[in-house]
Design an enzyme around this catalytic site. Structure first.
Site, PDB file in Angstrom:
ATOM      1  N   ILE A 477     -10.576  28.913 -28.688  1.00 59.58           N
ATOM      2  CA  ILE A 477      -9.657  27.819 -28.290  1.00 59.58           C
ATOM      3  C   ILE A 477     -10.145  26.948 -29.187  1.00 59.58           C
ATOM      4  O   ILE A 477      -9.686  26.338 -30.689  1.00 59.58           O
ATOM      5  CB  ILE A 477      -8.999  27.260 -26.903  1.00 59.58           C
ATOM      6  CG1 ILE A 477      -8.593  28.536 -26.704  1.00 59.58           C
ATOM      7  CG2 ILE A 477      -8.334  26.334 -27.649  1.00 59.58           C
ATOM      8  CD1 ILE A 477      -7.731  28.126 -25.023  1.00 59.58           C
ATOM      9  N   VAL A 611      -1.076  25.373 -18.268  1.00 60.64           N
ATOM     10  CA  VAL A 611      -0.398  26.155 -18.207  1.00 60.64           C
ATOM     11  C   VAL A 611       1.242  26.319 -19.370  1.00 60.64           C
ATOM     12  O   VAL A 611       1.815  25.824 -19.916  1.00 60.64           O
ATOM     13  CB  VAL A 611       1.456  25.136 -17.066  1.00 60.64           C
ATOM     14  CG1 VAL A 611       3.093  26.417 -16.683  1.00 60.64           C
ATOM     15  CG2 VAL A 611       0.593  25.021 -15.852  1.00 60.64           C
ATOM     16  N   LEU A 615       3.554  25.002 -24.951  1.00 58.80           N
ATOM     17  CA  LEU A 615       4.355  24.611 -24.683  1.00 58.80           C
ATOM     18  C   LEU A 615       4.739  23.226 -23.705  1.00 58.80           C
ATOM     19  O   LEU A 615       4.020  23.707 -23.157  1.00 58.80           O
ATOM     20  CB  LEU A 615       5.301  26.360 -24.035  1.00 58.80           C
ATOM     21  CG  LEU A 615       5.476  27.298 -24.365  1.00 58.80           C
ATOM     22  CD1 LEU A 615       6.060  28.606 -23.048  1.00 58.80           C
ATOM     23  CD2 LEU A 615       6.238  28.146 -25.707  1.00 58.80           C
ATOM     24  N   GLY A 666      -4.639  45.223 -27.258  1.00 53.25           N
ATOM     25  CA  GLY A 666      -5.404  43.361 -27.129  1.00 53.25           C
ATOM     26  C   GLY A 666      -4.389  42.731 -26.361  1.00 53.25           C
ATOM     27  O   GLY A 666      -4.705  41.360 -26.182  1.00 53.25           O
ATOM     28  N   GLU A 669      -7.062  41.301 -20.668  1.00 54.45           N
ATOM     29  CA  GLU A 669      -8.063  41.489 -20.631  1.00 54.45           C
ATOM     30  C   GLU A 669      -8.491  42.560 -20.244  1.00 54.45           C
ATOM     31  O   GLU A 669      -8.375  43.602 -20.192  1.00 54.45           O
ATOM     32  CB  GLU A 669      -8.535  40.839 -19.523  1.00 54.45           C
ATOM     33  CG  GLU A 669      -7.836  39.429 -19.115  1.00 54.45           C
ATOM     34  CD  GLU A 669      -8.728  38.359 -19.700  1.00 54.45           C
ATOM     35  OE1 GLU A 669      -9.844  38.162 -19.438  1.00 54.45           O
ATOM     36  OE2 GLU A 669      -7.236  37.982 -20.411  1.00 54.45           O
ATOM     37  N   ASP A 680      -3.980  34.648 -12.715  1.00 55.67           N
ATOM     38  CA  ASP A 680      -4.093  33.058 -13.575  1.00 55.67           C
ATOM     39  C   ASP A 680      -2.681  32.593 -13.802  1.00 55.67           C
ATOM     40  O   ASP A 680      -2.469  31.572 -13.703  1.00 55.67           O
ATOM     41  CB  ASP A 680      -4.450  33.712 -14.659  1.00 55.67           C
ATOM     42  CG  ASP A 680      -4.711  32.550 -15.658  1.00 55.67           C
ATOM     43  OD1 ASP A 680      -5.138  32.518 -16.234  1.00 55.67           O
ATOM     44  OD2 ASP A 680      -4.115  32.769 -16.814  1.00 55.67           O
ATOM     45  N   LYS A 684      -0.993  29.103 -12.763  1.00 52.25           N
ATOM     46  CA  LYS A 684      -0.432  28.002 -13.393  1.00 52.25           C
ATOM     47  C   LYS A 684       0.957  27.185 -12.334  1.00 52.25           C
ATOM     48  O   LYS A 684       1.654  26.331 -12.234  1.00 52.25           O
ATOM     49  CB  LYS A 684       0.486  29.254 -14.284  1.00 52.25           C
ATOM     50  CG  LYS A 684      -0.812  29.193 -15.208  1.00 52.25           C
ATOM     51  CD  LYS A 684       0.438  30.055 -16.453  1.00 52.25           C
ATOM     52  CE  LYS A 684      -1.129  30.143 -17.356  1.00 52.25           C
ATOM     53  NZ  LYS A 684      -1.316  31.988 -18.624  1.00 52.25           N
TER      54      LYS A 684
END
Ligand code: ASP
Ligand code: MG
Length: 819
Positions: A477, A611, A615, A666, A669, A680, A684
């Site tokens: 990121i 989240v 978006l 890919g 995880e 995960d 959210k």
């Protein structure tokens, strides 16, 4: 005729004196000149040090005298030929041995009166004037050394004498009328009526120049120094400060009083009275026009800004006297000020609110203890009877002055000023503005001085605002974010007047920091191991020490430790943008602390990417809530991996094959069980639930794991994938059963009535959830306004590029609030 005054750094070496001589000789082709000089750079300080050492019995004063002799004779040696230099050195030696006698006297007596000190301090100018005058002569410029003790008469207040202007003017006129050649006058020194030496106060040579100019009706007074003029702010503290081409006498006075060291504040007065322009010029850079100080200065083509400049005094203390016994009692202020005046305590700043409950003064810290004692004596009976509280002192403060002729009658200046400070979390401790509206002075904590100067300067002087980013994390990121910033930076500068500067970058082991900005293209090379500050705490510590204005901390990590630092950062008024879920989905106490800190802070906290990556989910939800809509339910798919698996499953694939396929592509995880567990995804939904106002912990989210119970023990990934085919049949059957009722299955989440659950659910074939493709995410808001057709946000919900884009958008949102 013009007065040229040269400051200490302009005379700091033989080379500098040559340069000054060039300036003089070329000016002489057009004008008559009178030269005024300061002592050579550092000399007055050395004299002061020698005298104080001697007075305290420290023999070190002898070394200082040696240093003074060395400094002056070395310059003479360089400037003059051997025979001539001997002569000059002789005269230097003669002056210094007189000085040596005096200081030895101080040493023997252990006594240093202001009167002796004035005599000692004056030697600097005597030495420099002799050097300059002799060197002019050597260059065939007839020149006369003139000791200002003959010219300037003062009262007997030795350290900071008041000039007797009428007598001084008379003497200057008389003495200068009989001089042939270019006079080189000692700045700073003067004499009392009885002839003993006095000084005009530190930096007083400017004043000497102005007195001479006024008395003789000079056409201009040029103050030659080592900077390009008056700046809009101190360029050492504010990088973008610029030279002010024209300012008024009044502005010059306000600015020089408030700490700008370019000009002695008293120097303005004589020039103003005589209507003579003052010029500030840089002897290191004579071509630059400098600053012109005149009564009505601005050229019409230069639009007048409300604020001309700002300055600060970085060491002041506030002395506060308060008490109910002060209200409506005349004479308190008078006693306060006259007692301080009698002890020559200079007051830099005064503030009293209309309740009359307290008076606040700023003074020099060196006088703090004395002032406190004096006032406690003066008001002892009121203090004893509790009408007045004990005098309090607040230390480590700075005073900032915002100055401008055009502030008067210009509403909005103080609003803009305080808004800027507020957004940067700078606490204003005291404020004063006189009714001439030329100067707003405010007192802040010393730690905030530079931040305040920079943010105010940016707000009033620059068309472009800056934000300073400190990024944590150097993974995908962060990498995408840096790329995006670097690609878009010029655009933002040009079209949005915004400069986004990456000032810090760190991972767990290495960091890079640069206030001017880390090159977002070559950042990897600048990362270095900082032994003294390792880990996130060290990074945050450095960030706080920097205390830059408009700072945004950007969390691109997945670290709980980093998330735990948000409340503290916010309370320090540092804005936070985070892609890390462990804050908003962290333990409830942390979540509450963040919310509380957010309420108390002037800084912003944005986490849109927590989240659905880029978006607009959190923003949409907040818009709905803030505009009064009622949320009935939120459904959604917030895992790209699980979305992919179920989208493929509905097409007819086998569950275990699809998981394997997703892993190979890919999409999962490294261990697909991390996705299949739904953890995960659940986080959210935890965030969305909290966003709706529910007190939820992670454990409150009902989360169905897709890892079959019998495969939950430890086993290698390959074995897990092999054994996963055991559940293929179940999925196929579920889809078939659902299909009979016009339904299908999806792994989705839902919040309704304060309950959040995620797991395999039946959804109508017509539902937007059933229509997802690839790894798309979706959130479906059913609200009072969007009841029949729900509001849907759908798109890719993961990946470095879109997440970084969301982070970038959050950064820009905060920037547009700050700048
Ligand atoms: N030499 C004196 C000082 O250092 C006066 C001056 O430079 O103007 O304060
Ligand atoms: Mg000066």
């Amino acid at each position: 005729m013009k007065i040229y005054k040269f400051g200490g750094t302009s005379l700091g070496s033989a080379g500098r004196i040559r340069k000054v001589t060039d300036i003089i000789s070329s000016a002489l082709q057009e004008d008559e000149l009178i030269i005024v000089v300061s002592a050579i750079h550092r000399v007055t300080d050395l004299l002061l040090e020698a005298a104080t050492k001697a007075c305290s019995g420290d023999e070190g004063y002898r070394n200082i005298l040696g240093e003074l002799e060395q400094l002056h004779t070395a310059i003479a040696g360089e400037l003059f030929s051997i025979e001539r230099s001997e002569e000059v050195k002789q005269s230097i030696h003669a002056d210094l041995s007189e000085l040596g006698d005096i200081i030895h006297g101080v040493y023997l007596l252990r006594e240093l009166s202001d009167r002796s000190l004035a005599l000692v301090l004056g030697f600097g100018e005597r030495l420099s004037a002799r050097l300059v005058s002799s060197f002019l002569q050597l260059n065939r410029i007839p020149s006369v050394y003139l000791d200002a003790r003959e010219l300037i008469v003062t009262d007997a207040n030795y350290a900071d004498a008041r000039v007797e202007t009428a007598e001084t003017e008379k003497r200057i006129k008389k003495r200068l009328s009989v001089i042939d050649g270019v006079p080189v006058v000692t700045g700073f020194i003067a004499s009392a009526p009885d002839g003993t030496a006095t000084t005009l106060g530190r930096g007083g040579s400017d004043y000497t120049a102005s007195l001479l100019g006024a008395a003789l009706g000079a056409s201009e007074i040029w103050i030659w120094t080592d900077v390009d003029g008056f700046f809009s702010a101190d360029p050492k503290r504010v990088k973008d400060a610029r030279v002010l081409p024209f300012i008024s006498y009044a502005e010059a006075m306000e600015l020089s009083h408030a700490g700008a060291k370019v000009l002695h504040p008293l120097a303005v007065q004589p020039a103003l009275k005589a209507g003579i322009p003052l010029l500030i010029k840089n002897s290191f850079n004579p071509e630059v026009p400098g600053t012109r100080i005149e009564p009505c200065p601005r050229q019409p083509e230069i639009p007048a800004l409300p604020v001309t400049g700002l300055t600060s005094i970085n060491k002041i203390i506030l002395l506060n006297m308060s008490g109910s016994g002060m209200v409506g009692v005349p004479g308190i202020a008078s006693r306060l000020f006259s007692r301080l005046a009698r002890h020559r305590i200079n007051i830099i700043f005064i503030s009293q609110a209309s309740s009359e409950q307290s008076i606040t003064l700023a003074i020099n810290p060196l006088q703090a203890a004395k002032a406190k004692k004096i006032l406690e004596e003066e008001f002892s009976s009121e203090i004893a009877s509790r009408q007045i509280d004990p005098i309090s002192i607040r230390r480590n403060l700075a005073m900032i002055a915002v100055v401008g002729n055009n502030m008067s009658g210009h509403p909005g200046v103080s609003a803009q000023l305080f808004e800027t400070l507020g957004k940067n979390g700078i606490n204003v401790i005291a404020v004063a503005q006189g009714a001439n509206e030329m100067n707003i002075s405010l007192v802040v904590d010393s730690h905030d001085e530079d931040k305040a100067l920079n943010s105010i300067h940016e707000s009033f002087f620059l068309s472009q605002g800056k934000v300073h980013l400190f990024i944590a994390g150097t993974g995908n990121i962060a990498k995408s974010l840096l790329r995006q910033i670097s690609a878009h930076r010029v655009n933002l500068q040009q079209d949005h007047d915004l400069d986004v500067i990456v000032c810090g970058l760190a991972n767990t082991r290495r960091m890079a920091m640069d206030d001017k900005g880390i090159d977002p293209q070559n950042w990897e090379e600048t990362l270095a191991v900082r032994s003294e500050h390792t880990g996130i705490q060290g990074y945050l510590q450095l960030l706080r020490e920097r205390n830059l204005h408009n700072t945004i901390f950007v969390d691109c990590t997945a670290s709980a430790e980093v998330a735990a630092s948000y409340p503290e950062l916010l309370l320090d008024n540092i804005s936070v943008v985070t892609a890390n879920k462990l804050g908003m989905a962290g333990p409830w106490p942390l979540y509450r602390q963040i919310r509380e800190a957010q309420r108390k802070s002037n800084a912003r906290f944005l986490y849109e990417t927590n989240v659905g990556a880029g978006l607009p989910i959190i923003n949409t939800l907040n818009d709905l809530k803030n505009s009064g809509d009622k949320i009935i339910s939120i459904e959604g798919v917030l895992s790209g991996t699980l979305s992919f698996i179920f989208n493929e499953l509905r097409k007819g694939g086998r569950f275990s094959d699809i998981v394997r396929q997703a892993k190979d592509a890919g999409y999962t995880e490294p261990d697909p069980r991390d996705d299949l567990s739904g953890a995960d995804f659940a986080r959210k939904f935890l965030i969305l639930g909290r966003e709706l106002g529910f007190t939820l912990e992670y454990a409150d989210i009902v989360c169905e794991s897709l890892v079959p119970e019998e495969l939950q023990g430890e086993m290698p990934v390959a074995e897990f994938l092999n054994r996963l085919s055991a559940v293929d049949g179940w999925y196929a059957a579920e889809i078939e059963k659902a299909a009979k009722e016009g339904m299908t299955i999806a792994y989705a989440g839902e919040i309704c009535n304060g309950k959040a659950s995620i797991g395999v659910k039946r959804v109508p074939v017509s539902s937007p959830i059933a229509g997802l493709n690839g790894s798309e995410n979706i959130v479906v808001f059913t609200t009072e306004r969007y009841r029949k057709t729900p509001l849907v946000v759908r798109g890719p919900g993961a990946g470095g590029e879109v997440t970084a884009g969301g982070v970038f958008a959050d950064i820009l949102r905060i920037a547009s609030y700050l700048v």
